[in-house]
Scaffold this active site. Structure first.
Site, mmCIF file in Angstrom:
data_model
loop_
_atom_site.group_PDB
_atom_site.id
_atom_site.type_symbol
_atom_site.label_atom_id
_atom_site.label_comp_id
_atom_site.label_asym_id
_atom_site.label_seq_id
_atom_site.Cartn_x
_atom_site.Cartn_y
_atom_site.Cartn_z
ATOM 1 N N LYS A 170 0.856 -1.194 0.000
ATOM 2 C CA LYS A 170 0.000 0.000 0.000
ATOM 3 C C LYS A 170 0.890 1.241 0.000
ATOM 4 O O LYS A 170 1.346 1.687 1.048
ATOM 5 C CB LYS A 170 -0.928 0.033 1.209
ATOM 6 C CG LYS A 170 -1.997 1.142 1.099
ATOM 7 C CD LYS A 170 -2.554 1.577 2.431
ATOM 8 C CE LYS A 170 -1.656 2.547 3.156
ATOM 9 N NZ LYS A 170 -1.516 3.865 2.459
ATOM 10 N N GLU A 245 10.476 2.134 9.955
ATOM 11 C CA GLU A 245 11.508 3.129 9.617
ATOM 12 C C GLU A 245 10.791 4.462 9.609
ATOM 13 O O GLU A 245 10.005 4.759 8.716
ATOM 14 C CB GLU A 245 12.138 2.798 8.256
ATOM 15 C CG GLU A 245 13.453 3.529 8.005
ATOM 16 C CD GLU A 245 13.268 4.853 7.304
ATOM 17 O OE1 GLU A 245 13.212 5.884 8.025
ATOM 18 O OE2 GLU A 245 13.173 4.878 6.079
ATOM 19 N N CYS A 279 14.089 11.391 5.348
ATOM 20 C CA CYS A 279 14.094 11.175 6.793
ATOM 21 C C CYS A 279 15.505 11.279 7.373
ATOM 22 O O CYS A 279 15.672 11.591 8.542
ATOM 23 C CB CYS A 279 13.475 9.828 7.126
ATOM 24 S SG CYS A 279 14.157 8.450 6.184
ATOM 25 N N GLU A 378 10.544 17.407 12.662
ATOM 26 C CA GLU A 378 10.984 17.086 11.306
ATOM 27 C C GLU A 378 10.225 17.991 10.329
ATOM 28 O O GLU A 378 9.011 17.899 10.199
ATOM 29 C CB GLU A 378 10.698 15.617 11.015
ATOM 30 C CG GLU A 378 11.331 15.096 9.766
ATOM 31 C CD GLU A 378 11.134 13.596 9.599
ATOM 32 O OE1 GLU A 378 12.028 12.949 9.040
ATOM 33 O OE2 GLU A 378 10.087 13.078 10.038
#
Length: 474
Positions: A170, A245, A279, A378
């Protein structure tokens, strides 16, 4: 506008049961480019059932049989390489040169690494009279984000296929086109029906249903920490394996013994890769406090050298992926100004001359403290924060003072000192003095950056269970 109205389930393209759709917007000019279906729990049930049925036979295939299929898939991927790159430019706005040199390349690299891992894997070993065997874990749900479409999908799918697992993939609804093309390549490669299934859907519907599904043995997710926590909670009732992750807020420690101009410019360039949508981006640059003004000047020069514009032109940066992300970055830039950081270059709004599309001005903040929001959250855009440190111990403390633990960067002329600092950083991956990214080295994080490791044999091992059979060697 392209109408995509089917899922790939059990070796066929089938109409969805859900009637919900999502309109995909080209981030470069804000025009609609596709309408895609959004799966619900019934669609998930159908895909998982196909994967469960296929597992009975695919899990019993030999190493050689799977290698033939994977090598064929790699050949097909290579033949479709430019097409895949162009799809990623359309769906997420990466400049076409970067899509070809990086976005498409990483998918190729992970296929090659999975093949190499399978070739050398020791899947059975006799200890005394006991057989220790490694077997595919079962049906896997692969939930991937939008920022590196082929990287994040293939780094999961390739080792899962190599291990003998079956799966439901997905991808994010914001970058589905390249992933749909990958599903077509899997089909062309000849993998048995039901081994690889592909749906699109929202996380709170399809992702939740996959995570809770009793017939899913493992969920591998790349995404935000918030999404990772939601998956882990949903998966807990069925005690399935969850590999995560997740986010990062990586520090780049620039020591006093290096060429500051080069280190700062290299650090800005590394932070802005993929328009900052990575990331592992080194978004916190730690510089000697007494050289903050010099660092700001060099960072400005590097940031201002990043041309921004249409991803089909010769530019360094295209747009960020969508309006939601654009607005989030703008809000965090405003927050940095409000909290007292020095806006060195860039700032709110679009670059001059760009009135449509989700383009962000390459931005540098100086005089940042590690307590400010822009040093904690972030940002996921071309925004870098410069933080001053007094001593080496201070730099290490600041670097570790985050809920994340994905990556770290060290610029240091004294390699023994760099190695000593690396041992003290609580992160999963470290790059010293601009070392290259290695698709055959393990990748994953500490703390709220997740658990488990991806890439090569480490990713391959994640999709295996260990069984001991006593009395095997009678």
């Amino acid at each position: 506008m392209r109408n995509i109205d089917k899922f790939y389930i059990d070796g066929k393209w089938v109409a969805p049961l859900s009637k919900v759709t999502h309109r995909l917007i080209n981030p470069a000019d804000e025009t609609p480019i596709a309408e895609i279906p959004m799966a619900d729990a019934a669609d998930v049930d159908r895909a998982v059932a196909a994967a469960k049925a296929a597992f009975e036979t695919y899990s019993m295939t030999s190493r050689d049989e799977r290698l033939v299929l994977l090598r064929r898939l790699l050949d097909l991927y290579n033949a479709a390489y430019d097409e895949i790159a162009e799809l990623m430019t359309r769906e997420m706005g990466t400049p076409i040169a970067f899509s070809k040199s990086a976005q498409a390349w990483v998918g190729q690299a992970h296929l090659e690494a999975a093949i190499a891992a399978l070739e050398k894997a020791k899947l059975e070993e006799v200890h005394g009279s006991t057989l220790i065997s490694k077997e595919p874990i079962g049906v896997c749900a692969l939930i991937t984000p939008w920022n590196w479409p082929m990287n994040q999908l293939v780094v999961k799918a390739a080792p899962a296929l190599a291990a003998g697992c079956t799966m439901v993939a997905k991808p994010s609804e914001f970058s589905p086109l390249s992933s749909i093309r990958f599903a077509e390549l899997v089909h062309e490669a000849g993998f048995p029906a039901g081994v690889y299934n592909h749906i699109t859907g929202h996380g709170e519907a399809a992702g939740e249903a996959l995570s809770r599904h009793p017939d899913v043995a493992m969920v591998s997710i790349t995404g935000s920490t918030r999404a990772g926590v939601a998956v882990a909670r949903a998966a807990a009732d069925t005690v399935k394996r969850v590999a995560q992750e997740l986010g990062g807020k990586s520090a780049n420690i620039i020591m006093r013994d290096v060429d500051l101009e080069k280190a700062v410019k290299d650090g800005v360039n590394a932070c802005y890769v993929n328009c900052g949508q990575a990331c592992r981006a080194p978004s916190r640059m730690l510089v000697p406090a007494e050289r903050m003004e010099e660092a700001k000047a060099w960072a400005t020069e590097a940031a201002d050298a990043h041309t921004v514009g249409s991803p089909n032109e010769d530019v360094v940066l295209g747009p960020v992926v969508n309006e939601l992300q654009f607005n989030r970055i703008q809000a965090l830039i405003e927050k940095g100004i409000a909290e007292g950081a020095t806006l060195v270059t860039g700032g709110p709004g679009r670059p001059a001359g760009l009135n449509r599309g989700y383009y962000v001005r390459p931005t540098v903040f100086g005089d940042v403290t590690n307590e400010m929001t822009i040093a904690r959250e972030e940002i996921f855009g071309p925004v870098i924060t410069l933080i001053g440190y007094e001593t080496d111990e201070d730099a290490i403390r600041i670097a570790n003072d985050t809920v994340y633990g994905l990556s770290g960067y060290i610029q240091c002329a004294d390699i023994e000192k760099a190695r000593a600092i690396a041992r003290r950083l609580r992160v999963g991956s470290i790059w010293i003095n601009g070392a290259d990214w290695d698709p055959r080295a393990p990748f994953g994080g500490y703390k709220q950056s997740g658990n488990g490791r991806e890439h090569a044999e480490w990713g391959f091992e994640d999709y295996l269970e260990v069984k001991s059979t006593a009395g095997y060697a009678a």
